[in-house]
Motif scaffolding. Sequence first.
Motif, PDB file in Angstrom:
ATOM      1  N   ILE A  57       1.009  -1.123  -0.216  1.00  0.00           N
ATOM      2  CA  ILE A  57      -0.023  -0.023  -0.066  1.00  0.00           C
ATOM      3  C   ILE A  57       0.885   1.214  -0.053  1.00  0.00           C
ATOM      4  N   GLU A  58       1.999   1.444   0.635  1.00  0.00           N
ATOM      5  CA  GLU A  58       2.855   2.531   0.687  1.00  0.00           C
ATOM      6  C   GLU A  58       3.598   2.725  -0.522  1.00  0.00           C
ATOM      7  N   ILE A  59       3.720   1.634  -1.343  1.00  0.00           N
ATOM      8  CA  ILE A  59       4.475   2.131  -2.568  1.00  0.00           C
ATOM      9  C   ILE A  59       3.558   2.336  -3.807  1.00  0.00           C
ATOM     10  N   SER A  60       2.262   2.045  -3.568  1.00  0.00           N
ATOM     11  CA  SER A  60       1.210   2.240  -4.460  1.00  0.00           C
ATOM     12  C   SER A  60       1.078   3.732  -4.911  1.00  0.00           C
ATOM     13  N   CYS A  61       1.015   3.786  -6.313  1.00  0.00           N
ATOM     14  CA  CYS A  61       0.774   5.326  -6.832  1.00  0.00           C
ATOM     15  C   CYS A  61      -0.633   5.694  -6.785  1.00  0.00           C
ATOM     16  N   MET A 130       0.214  -2.514  14.727  1.00  0.00           N
ATOM     17  CA  MET A 130       0.694  -2.618  13.308  1.00  0.00           C
ATOM     18  C   MET A 130      -0.414  -2.336  12.398  1.00  0.00           C
ATOM     19  N   TYR A 131      -1.441  -2.926  12.559  1.00  0.00           N
ATOM     20  CA  TYR A 131      -2.526  -3.018  11.613  1.00  0.00           C
ATOM     21  C   TYR A 131      -3.947  -2.107  11.660  1.00  0.00           C
ATOM     22  N   LEU A 132      -4.077  -1.761  12.923  1.00  0.00           N
ATOM     23  CA  LEU A 132      -5.338  -1.237  13.408  1.00  0.00           C
ATOM     24  C   LEU A 132      -5.046   0.322  13.631  1.00  0.00           C
ATOM     25  N   ARG A 133      -4.387   1.049  13.126  1.00  0.00           N
ATOM     26  CA  ARG A 133      -4.039   2.344  12.882  1.00  0.00           C
ATOM     27  C   ARG A 133      -4.623   3.221  11.674  1.00  0.00           C
ATOM     28  N   SER A 139       4.468   4.364   9.100  1.00  0.00           N
ATOM     29  CA  SER A 139       6.011   4.850   8.836  1.00  0.00           C
ATOM     30  C   SER A 139       6.961   3.708   8.541  1.00  0.00           C
ATOM     31  N   PRO A 140       7.405   3.442   7.358  1.00  0.00           N
ATOM     32  CA  PRO A 140       8.230   2.413   6.761  1.00  0.00           C
ATOM     33  C   PRO A 140       9.236   1.848   7.820  1.00  0.00           C
ATOM     34  N   GLU A 141       9.671   2.791   8.329  1.00  0.00           N
ATOM     35  CA  GLU A 141      10.910   2.204   9.314  1.00  0.00           C
ATOM     36  C   GLU A 141      10.300   1.637  10.633  1.00  0.00           C
ATOM     37  N   GLN A 142       9.250   2.272  11.047  1.00  0.00           N
ATOM     38  CA  GLN A 142       8.717   1.733  12.173  1.00  0.00           C
ATOM     39  C   GLN A 142       7.847   0.215  12.125  1.00  0.00           C
ATOM     40  N   ASP A 143       7.398   0.299  10.735  1.00  0.00           N
ATOM     41  CA  ASP A 143       6.554  -0.858  10.325  1.00  0.00           C
ATOM     42  C   ASP A 143       7.493  -2.078  10.266  1.00  0.00           C
ATOM     43  N   THR A 144       8.829  -1.779   9.726  1.00  0.00           N
ATOM     44  CA  THR A 144       9.796  -2.871   9.544  1.00  0.00           C
ATOM     45  C   THR A 144      10.241  -3.299  10.988  1.00  0.00           C
ATOM     46  N   VAL A 145      10.416  -2.456  12.020  1.00  0.00           N
ATOM     47  CA  VAL A 145      10.896  -2.813  13.468  1.00  0.00           C
ATOM     48  C   VAL A 145       9.578  -3.440  14.012  1.00  0.00           C
ATOM     49  N   ILE A 146       8.543  -3.262  14.104  1.00  0.00           N
ATOM     50  CA  ILE A 146       7.236  -3.740  14.467  1.00  0.00           C
ATOM     51  C   ILE A 146       7.056  -5.251  13.717  1.00  0.00           C
ATOM     52  N   SER A 147       7.212  -5.430  12.545  1.00  0.00           N
ATOM     53  CA  SER A 147       6.990  -6.868  11.803  1.00  0.00           C
ATOM     54  C   SER A 147       8.195  -7.824  12.300  1.00  0.00           C
TER      55      SER A 147
END
Length: 183
Positions: A57-61, A130-133, A139-147
């Motif tokens: 979703i983040e890289i979608s145009c 991660m998913y219910l916000r 934030s890509p960096e935050q998402d990576t850490v959480i995952s």
Amino acid sequence: MYLKIINKQTLIILVLLSYIGGFLNGFVQTCFSFFHLDFCENPQTINHFYCDVIALIEISCGDTSLNEIILFSLVGFIELSSLFVILVSYLCIIIAVLRIRSSKGRAKAFSTCASHLTVVTLFYGTIIFMYLRPSSAYSPEQDTVISVFYTVIIPFLNPLIYSLRNREVKNSVRKTCICINYK
């Protein structure tokens, strides 16, 4: 009572429902990712630990609002309903434990529950965060850490959390800590 409720047929139904639910969730997410998301001409890298829907979703145009609604709805239903079942189960367990007459028995039962609740809280807490916000909070960096946290760290901690209930493991940890302090 437990054996009357949880028999072989009930177990098979629960396992099938879990597999069917997981398959349907994955199928819907995959279909909406491949057929509804638009990606730019120039190739982009997914800045994530693995290919997650949020990363796509983040890289979608294009417009991702439908994908976000589907993701939020499915994850919300799956996570919150399973968390609700766990919490209701623990409420029943706590009521049963409080009926135990011996304080030693209650302490042992609560010790078992505490380690499981720790794991459940860590896992569901990170999944829900991660998913219910809202999408504006991604934030890509935050998402990576959480995952990484919920796919690697929590499963790594599970044996440690559960084994700390074992008296031999506790004594071994104490001895190790004492030896480290003396060096």
